[in-house]
Design an enzyme around this catalytic site. Structure first.
Site, mmCIF file in Angstrom:
data_model
loop_
_atom_site.group_PDB
_atom_site.id
_atom_site.type_symbol
_atom_site.label_atom_id
_atom_site.label_comp_id
_atom_site.label_asym_id
_atom_site.label_seq_id
_atom_site.Cartn_x
_atom_site.Cartn_y
_atom_site.Cartn_z
ATOM 1 N N LYS A 1 0.785 6.185 -5.849
ATOM 2 C CA LYS A 1 1.760 5.862 -6.910
ATOM 3 C C LYS A 1 1.085 5.129 -8.045
ATOM 4 C CE LYS A 1 2.282 1.229 -5.702
ATOM 5 N NZ LYS A 1 1.674 0.138 -6.430
ATOM 6 N N PRO B 1 -7.889 5.458 -2.392
ATOM 7 C CA PRO B 1 -8.723 4.281 -2.119
ATOM 8 C C PRO B 1 -7.883 3.080 -1.661
ATOM 9 C CG PRO B 1 -9.252 5.228 -4.266
ATOM 10 C CD PRO B 1 -8.029 5.934 -3.779
ATOM 11 N N GLY C 1 -4.137 -0.637 -5.356
ATOM 12 C CA GLY C 1 -2.832 -0.734 -6.016
ATOM 13 C C GLY C 1 -2.120 0.600 -6.109
ATOM 14 N N GLY D 1 -1.572 3.442 -0.990
ATOM 15 C CA GLY D 1 -1.915 4.378 0.087
ATOM 16 C C GLY D 1 -1.365 3.962 1.448
ATOM 17 N N GLY D 2 -1.565 2.703 1.828
ATOM 18 C CA GLY D 2 -1.113 2.230 3.143
ATOM 19 C C GLY D 2 0.402 2.333 3.280
ATOM 20 N N SER D 3 1.124 1.966 2.215
ATOM 21 C CA SER D 3 2.599 2.041 2.239
ATOM 22 C C SER D 3 3.062 3.487 2.308
ATOM 23 C CB SER D 3 3.191 1.404 0.975
ATOM 24 O OG SER D 3 2.764 0.082 0.849
ATOM 25 N N ASP E 1 6.734 -1.630 -0.728
ATOM 26 C CA ASP E 1 6.700 -0.348 -1.444
ATOM 27 C C ASP E 1 7.078 0.839 -0.560
ATOM 28 O OD1 ASP E 1 5.748 -1.717 -3.622
ATOM 29 O OD2 ASP E 1 3.652 -1.129 -3.330
HETATM 30 O O1 C5P Z 1 5.254 -6.336 1.006
HETATM 31 P P1 C5P Z 1 3.784 -6.216 1.122
HETATM 32 O O2 C5P Z 1 3.301 -6.499 2.528
HETATM 33 O O3 C5P Z 1 3.251 -4.940 0.603
HETATM 34 O O4 C5P Z 1 3.165 -7.371 0.215
HETATM 35 C C1 C5P Z 1 1.826 -7.793 0.322
HETATM 36 C C2 C5P Z 1 1.702 -9.182 -0.270
HETATM 37 O O5 C5P Z 1 1.926 -9.148 -1.679
HETATM 38 C C3 C5P Z 1 2.731 -10.181 0.255
HETATM 39 O O6 C5P Z 1 2.268 -10.806 1.416
HETATM 40 C C4 C5P Z 1 2.879 -11.147 -0.898
HETATM 41 O O7 C5P Z 1 1.823 -12.093 -0.875
HETATM 42 C C5 C5P Z 1 2.660 -10.275 -2.128
HETATM 43 N N1 C5P Z 1 3.935 -9.817 -2.746
HETATM 44 C C6 C5P Z 1 4.690 -10.700 -3.478
HETATM 45 N N2 C5P Z 1 5.857 -10.283 -4.051
HETATM 46 C C7 C5P Z 1 6.264 -8.993 -3.935
HETATM 47 C C8 C5P Z 1 5.503 -8.074 -3.186
HETATM 48 C C9 C5P Z 1 4.334 -8.519 -2.607
HETATM 49 O O8 C5P Z 1 4.326 -11.877 -3.613
HETATM 50 N N3 C5P Z 1 7.401 -8.624 -4.512
#
Ligand code: C5P
Length: 292
Positions: A17, A98, A102, A105-107, A140
């Site tokens: 994305k 990669p 950002g 990919g993992g999501s 995501d």
């Molecule tokens: O939700 P996800 O595990 O993908 O988020 C990874 C990290 O990114 C979270 O642990 C947090 O530190 C940060 N994050 C955030 N605010 C968001 C999404 C992610 O602070 N809205």
């Protein structure tokens, strides 16, 4: 996301994305950031092959990635078995997106496991139910279950789809260093907002009305400056892409990949060829994915 059946196996192509817009409206009591972000799925894919098995088995063509419970694809399979039941699944993951770029990919892989296991086991879950489950894996993940283009709020998990009737081409340059999302958000908290808060309204209108100039003008990511402050590679790629394309280059998500949105595929190819000469990292040309 594209799902096909091949004998007993389910094959899922999981897109990357681009965040065309990302603004943080402050930190929340749970420590996450309240986001307003526009995401678009693009034609760069990881591939999952799912087969029936006992328990969860995960293999990956990239040995540097965790193949066990630390992988989001494994977490998604565990969640599906816990919530829905079933014997298990064998997952093979072919990575092309990669890591720590950002591009999600993992999501996207986690979303692919949820939708793929739904198809493999004939569970018949609807997309809203799968998106709710996906939100427990990552902010995501729900977006990837809906696909296409969307305005996302909350942690990113509240998805409002946008109908876009034209194709956007992208040049993406991924420096050889990745960035940790958590680190980038921590740095944002330290730096604070350096300009007045932006809103996504104009960008969303530009998408709905096929206003390419408006779109390029309103591409924005609050994490762009933060990622550039954390990594000299990111700031170099950003400056070089702006100079090579004359377009508005910024990171997708929390970086480290930097993109420009281009209104013609052939122009995107020219920009990519120019960047390829500069040895800045991996360069991709992709297009917006039409939702199926
Ligand atoms: O939700 P996800 O595990 O993908 O988020 C990874 C990290 O990114 C979270 O642990 C947090 O530190 C940060 N994050 C955030 N605010 C968001 C999404 C992610 O602070 N809205």
């Amino acid at each position: 996301m594209k799902i096909q059946k091949n004998g007993q196996a389910i094959i899922v192509d999981c897109p990357a994305k681009i965040n065309l817009f990302l603004e943080s409206h402050g930190t929340r009591p749970d420590g996450y950031h309240e986001l307003e972000t526009v995401m678009q799925a693009i034609t760069l894919y990881d591939r999952l092959v799912l087969e029936p098995a006992d328990g969860i088995e995960l293999s990956c063509n990239d040995p540097s990635l965790p193949a066990g419970a630390g992988n989001l694809a494994h977490k998604a399979a565990t969640l599906m078995l816990k919530e829905i039941g079933g014997r298990g699944v064998r997952i093979h993951l072919e990575k092309n997106i990669p890591a720590q770029s950002g591009m999600g990919g993992g999501s996207s892989d986690a979303a692919g496991v949820i939708a793929g296991m739904n198809a493999l086991c004939g569970m018949g879950l609807d997309v809203d139910r799968m998106a709710k489950m996906g939100a427990a894996i990552g902010s995501d993940v729900p977006f990837f279950l809906y696909g296409g283009t969307a305005l996302c709020r909350g942690r990113g998990e509240l998805v409002e789809r946008i109908n876009v009737y034209f194709t956007i081409s992208y040049v993406v340059c991924c420096p050889n260093v990745g960035l940790s999302t958590a680190e980038v958000y921590k740095k944002l908290d330290k730096i604070g907002l350096t300009t007045a808060q932006h809103g996504a309204t104009f960008l969303v209108e530009s998408l709905k009305t096929h206003n390419f100039a408006g779109l390029n003008h309103s591409v924005f990511n609050r994490l762009g400056q933060v990622a550039a402050a954390l990594s000299v590679e990111v700031s170099t790629v950003m400056a070089t892409m702006r100079e090579a394309s004359g377009l508005n280059a910024t990171v997708t998500g929390s970086g480290s990949a930097v993109f420009v949105a281009v209104d013609s595929f052939s122009r995107a190819g020219e920009i990519a060829a120019e960047l390829g000469k500069r040895n800045l990292g991996r360069v991709f040309v992709a297009q917006s994915e039409r939702p199926s």
